[in-house]
Design an enzyme around this catalytic site. Structure first.
Site, short mmCIF file in Angstrom:
data_model
loop_
_atom_site.label_atom_id
_atom_site.label_comp_id
_atom_site.label_asym_id
_atom_site.label_seq_id
_atom_site.Cartn_x
_atom_site.Cartn_y
_atom_site.Cartn_z
N ALA A 153 0.80 -1.23 0.00
CA ALA A 153 0.00 0.00 0.00
C ALA A 153 0.83 1.29 0.00
CB ALA A 153 -0.97 -0.04 1.17
N GLN A 194 4.20 -13.38 -1.88
CA GLN A 194 4.94 -12.21 -1.38
C GLN A 194 5.72 -12.54 -0.10
OE1 GLN A 194 1.78 -12.15 -2.38
NE2 GLN A 194 1.16 -10.20 -3.23
N ASP A 229 -4.07 -2.69 3.96
CA ASP A 229 -4.31 -1.94 2.71
C ASP A 229 -5.38 -0.89 2.89
OD1 ASP A 229 -3.18 -4.72 1.80
OD2 ASP A 229 -2.77 -3.25 0.22
N ASN A 238 -6.32 -6.62 4.42
CA ASN A 238 -4.91 -6.89 4.06
C ASN A 238 -4.91 -8.11 3.13
OD1 ASN A 238 -2.04 -6.40 4.39
ND2 ASN A 238 -1.96 -8.27 5.60
N LYS A 239 -3.74 -8.53 2.74
CA LYS A 239 -3.58 -9.65 1.81
C LYS A 239 -4.45 -10.85 2.18
CE LYS A 239 -1.74 -9.69 -1.17
NZ LYS A 239 -2.46 -9.37 -2.42
O1 MRU Z 1 -1.07 -7.27 -3.41
P1 MRU Z 1 0.02 -6.61 -2.62
O2 MRU Z 1 1.32 -7.36 -2.68
O3 MRU Z 1 0.18 -5.15 -2.99
O4 MRU Z 1 -0.50 -6.67 -1.13
C1 MRU Z 1 0.30 -6.14 -0.12
C2 MRU Z 1 -0.28 -6.29 1.23
O5 MRU Z 1 -1.33 -6.84 1.43
C3 MRU Z 1 0.48 -5.61 2.34
O6 MRU Z 1 0.38 -6.33 3.53
C4 MRU Z 1 -0.09 -4.20 2.56
O7 MRU Z 1 -0.18 -3.51 1.34
C5 MRU Z 1 0.73 -3.42 3.51
S1 MRU Z 1 2.32 -2.99 2.88
C6 MRU Z 1 3.12 -2.11 4.05
#
Ligand code: MRU
Length: 362
Positions: free
Chosen positions: A56, A204, A245, A255-256
């Site tokens: 994010a 990730q 997010d 979040n993810k």
């Molecule tokens: O799909 P992504 O890789 O952008 O998802 C990222 C996440 O879900 C992170 O945990 C979130 O963006 C926080 S990053 C500090």
């Protein structure tokens, strides 16, 4: 040539001289560190959509630099003409991903600069936009460091910490959010044992969190997502740190995908579950998690990516939401740059924003 540690790269940067957004192509990590210089708006849009730059806060910074680069190209005779063209560029980048609020937060900040400078010439507007996008990045570094400081107050040296996805330096301008206490602790000679969920389907956790933690000398163990329960049952986890997010006003934290399951497990095993995120990720205009738009991604990410051959039957239905949300009742605390919000979040998140306002007045 000696290999350069990934921690010494900038996740997102602006090369103003070459009018380029500079990012690490995260889809290639960890096997290849490829630096991209993006000058075209469609390439910047695609880099965000394809997760070449992701997380994010990093998406927000990339979009701010991106819209500044678009503004730099604008030829306009009047303020109205400039604003119309700026708005087209802003809306275009804003359409790249829907869930992380940092994207629209950063773009709205950039738009606000234009809206509050209607008496300025076009070159002056461009200069103001440059200043703002650089500030967005600088503030991100500061916010992450603060989150690291607050995060360190809830763990002890040697603790086992489980994390999901990548909310580390690769997802921000520096340190990360969920990984900030770990990196900061490392700078101070602390040693945590970190379990990183691999994080299906885009991995990730295994590709990015493990990579940056390992590079920073942190004791890191990759686990498949379905092993988290066993690791918790073994007594190896003293705290869970995840990023976010978009956090709703009631504390529901998006979040993810998989975060909600981790939160449920943590509750079951009596392990504190912390969501780490800057105030730029808290969306007080959204009442509850159910109101957050969840990005749906292509089926191939589940059935084909990372496999030499497609691994699921051709034509089978696939459900691939990129995010879910942890119910506020499962969250021990939301760690922000202005302190740790605790339940009830409807009250404590407001207090965090009050603190922010007071700090900005000084
Ligand atoms: O799909 P992504 O890789 O952008 O998802 C990222 C996440 O879900 C992170 O945990 C979130 O963006 C926080 S990053 C500090």
């Amino acid at each position: 040539m000696a290999e350069i540690n990934i921690m010494s790269y900038e996740t997102v940067a602006l090369d103003d001289e070459r009018s380029a957004l500079v990012i690490i192509d995260q889809t290639k990590l960890p096997s290849e560190v490829e630096i991209l210089h993006l000058t075209e708006q469609k390439d910047i849009w695609e880099a965000i959509y394809l997760l070449k730059v992701r997380g994010a806060p990093a998406i927000g910074v990339a979009a701010a630099f991106g819209v500044y680069l678009a503004a730099k190209q604008i030829q306009a005779e009047s303020y109205a003409d400039f604003y119309t063209k700026f708005k087209v560029a802003k809306d275009y980048l804003d359409s790249s991903r829907p869930t992380a609020v940092n994207l629209s937060w950063a773009l709205n900040r950039m738009e606000q600069v234009v809206l509050s400078a209607q008496d300025k010439t076009v070159p002056a507007l461009k200069a103001l936009l440059h200043k703002e996008c650089v500030a967005i990045k600088d503030e991100d570094v500061w916010m992450c460091r603060q989150i690291g400081e607050y995060g360190l107050t809830v763990v002890n040296d040697g603790d086992g910490i489980l994390t999901h996805c990548n909310a580390g330096q690769l997802a921000t301008s520096k340190y990360g959010t969920a990984l900030a206490p770990i990196h900061l602790g490392r700078e101070r000679g602390m040693n945590f044992k970190v379990y990183t969920d691999e994080t299906r389907p885009l991995l990730q956790g295994a590709r990015l969190s493990a990579f940056e933690l390992f590079a920073d000398g942190v004791d890191t163990t990759v686990i498949c997502d379905n092993m988290a329960s066993q690791v918790m049952k073994n007594g190896w986890v003293q705290a869970v740190f995840v990023g976010c997010d978009r956090v709703a006003a009631n504390g529901d934290a998006c979040n993810k995908i998989g975060t909600s399951g981790v939160a449920i497990l943590a509750k079951y095993y009596g392990i504190p579950f912390y969501v780490c995120g800057p105030t730029s990720t808290i969306d007080m205009s959204i009442e509850k998690g159910e109101d957050i738009t969840i990005e749906q991604r292509p089926a191939e990410e589940v059935t084909e990516m990372w496999y030499e051959k497609r691994m699921a039957p051709e034509g089978v239905k696939v459900y691939n939401p990129a995010f879910d949300f942890a119910d506020h009742e499962l969250i021990t605390g939301i760690i922000t740059e202005y302190g740790i919000a605790r339940p009830p979040y409807t009250q404590s998140l407001k207090e965090i924003f009050q603190k922010k306002q007071e700090a900005q007045k000084k």
